[in-house]
Design an enzyme around this catalytic site. Structure first.
Site, PDB file in Angstrom:
ATOM      1  N   ASP A   8       0.870  -1.169   0.000  1.00  0.00           N
ATOM      2  CA  ASP A   8       0.000   0.000   0.000  1.00  0.00           C
ATOM      3  C   ASP A   8       0.916   1.230   0.000  1.00  0.00           C
ATOM      4  O   ASP A   8       2.084   1.126   0.395  1.00  0.00           O
ATOM      5  CB  ASP A   8      -0.862  -0.065   1.273  1.00  0.00           C
ATOM      6  CG  ASP A   8      -1.547   1.237   1.587  1.00  0.00           C
ATOM      7  OD1 ASP A   8      -2.238   1.766   0.699  1.00  0.00           O
ATOM      8  OD2 ASP A   8      -1.384   1.738   2.734  1.00  0.00           O
ATOM      9  N   ASP A  10      -0.219   5.004   0.914  1.00  0.00           N
ATOM     10  CA  ASP A  10      -0.504   6.026   1.924  1.00  0.00           C
ATOM     11  C   ASP A  10      -0.543   5.447   3.343  1.00  0.00           C
ATOM     12  O   ASP A  10      -1.273   4.486   3.616  1.00  0.00           O
ATOM     13  CB  ASP A  10      -1.830   6.724   1.594  1.00  0.00           C
ATOM     14  CG  ASP A  10      -1.748   7.430   0.251  1.00  0.00           C
ATOM     15  OD1 ASP A  10      -1.018   8.430   0.155  1.00  0.00           O
ATOM     16  OD2 ASP A  10      -2.391   6.957  -0.716  1.00  0.00           O
ATOM     17  N   ASP A 182      -1.441  -0.622   6.014  1.00  0.00           N
ATOM     18  CA  ASP A 182      -1.763  -0.150   7.368  1.00  0.00           C
ATOM     19  C   ASP A 182      -3.231  -0.344   7.726  1.00  0.00           C
ATOM     20  O   ASP A 182      -3.597  -0.245   8.893  1.00  0.00           O
ATOM     21  CB  ASP A 182      -1.443   1.350   7.484  1.00  0.00           C
ATOM     22  CG  ASP A 182      -2.360   2.187   6.597  1.00  0.00           C
ATOM     23  OD1 ASP A 182      -2.269   2.044   5.355  1.00  0.00           O
ATOM     24  OD2 ASP A 182      -3.191   2.943   7.132  1.00  0.00           O
TER      25      ASP A 182
HETATM   26 MG   LIG Z   1      -2.949   3.081   3.608  1.00  0.00          MG
END
Ligand SMILES: [Mg+2]
Length: 243
Positions: A8, A10, A182
């Protein structure tokens, strides 16, 4: 045997929340000085524009992240000239990208995994243009083999088609793909349902050393992830040597 690692972007490869705070402050000041809108009203208008954009696009597509559309709607709602929309979009993203720095250990992690011969990619919700700009700024683009955005898939994570395209671009079975992110529901659960090996990146509250919990590897730093994956690969090579 692991053959590909997909990240991922961000809040995984860099701290989006920190960079966003700087960019949103710049935008708030622009609204105050140029549009005559106080910060509280701007925040409310921003939320309203987000809601309208979600409703108009249906929500499950990259257009919900398109800040040009978001600021266009905001200006339409406010009754101010739309000529500010592209200026605001560039101000937000250029400020955010200037403020973005790679997560601790990110560069080392990608370099080590690449040296080990793994295919590396990103799997991200967003339009491709600004995600490429972030990867260039973070100096991570040269280390990547492929990019999957929700703009290309026309579906956001944790959609099945999103992870299917990640697997296709990785060029190996889903069980040979590690997916690192995250967000528990989007990244971890999405990857799990797709048959990949999920890694939950938890920089603020994760365990010091990588820890496997119910089939999910939790890591606090990305270089500890590459160390862990390389030790797995090493163990596999040793097994092959013996047999
Ligand atoms: Mg993310």
């Amino acid at each position: 045997m692991i053959q590909a690692v997909i990240f991922d972007i961000d809040n995984t490869l860099y701290d989006y929340d920190a960079a966003h705070a700087v960019a949103f402050q710049a935008l708030t000041e622009y609204a105050q000085h140029t549009l005559g809108v106080d910060p509280e009203t701007f925040e409310a208008l921003h939320q309203r524009a987000n809601q309208l954009l979600q409703a108009r696009t249906g929500g499950d597509c990259a257009a919900i992240h398109n800040r040009l559309l978001r600021y266009q709607i905001l200006l339409e709602e406010l009754g101010q000239p739309i000529l500010h929309a592209p200026v605001m979009e560039r101000l937000y993203w250029n400020t955010l990208i200037d403020a973005a720095v790679p997560s601790p250990g990110a560069l080392v992690c990608l370099e080590q995994l690449r040296q080990a011969g793994l295919r590396l990619g990103v799997g991200t919700d967003m339009t491709a243009d600004w995600q490429y700009a972030k990867l260039e700024r973070l100096n991570l683009l040269p280390l990547l083999d492929f990019v999957v955005t929700s703009e290309e898939v026309t579906q956001e994570k944790p959609g099945a088609r999103f992870f299917q395209l990640c697997r296709e671009k990785a060029g190996c079975p889903a069980s040979a793909c590690v997916f690192v992110g995250d967000n528990r529901s989007k990244d971890v659960e999405g990857a799990k349902r797709a048959g990949m090996r999920p890694v939950w990146y938890r920089p603020h509250s994760g365990p010091d050393a990588p820890l496997l919990v119910d089939g999910v590897l939790e890591v606090r730093r990305l270089d500890s992830l590459s160390d862990y994956l390389l030790s797995l690969l090493g163990a596999n090579h040793e097994k092959e040597d013996v047999s």
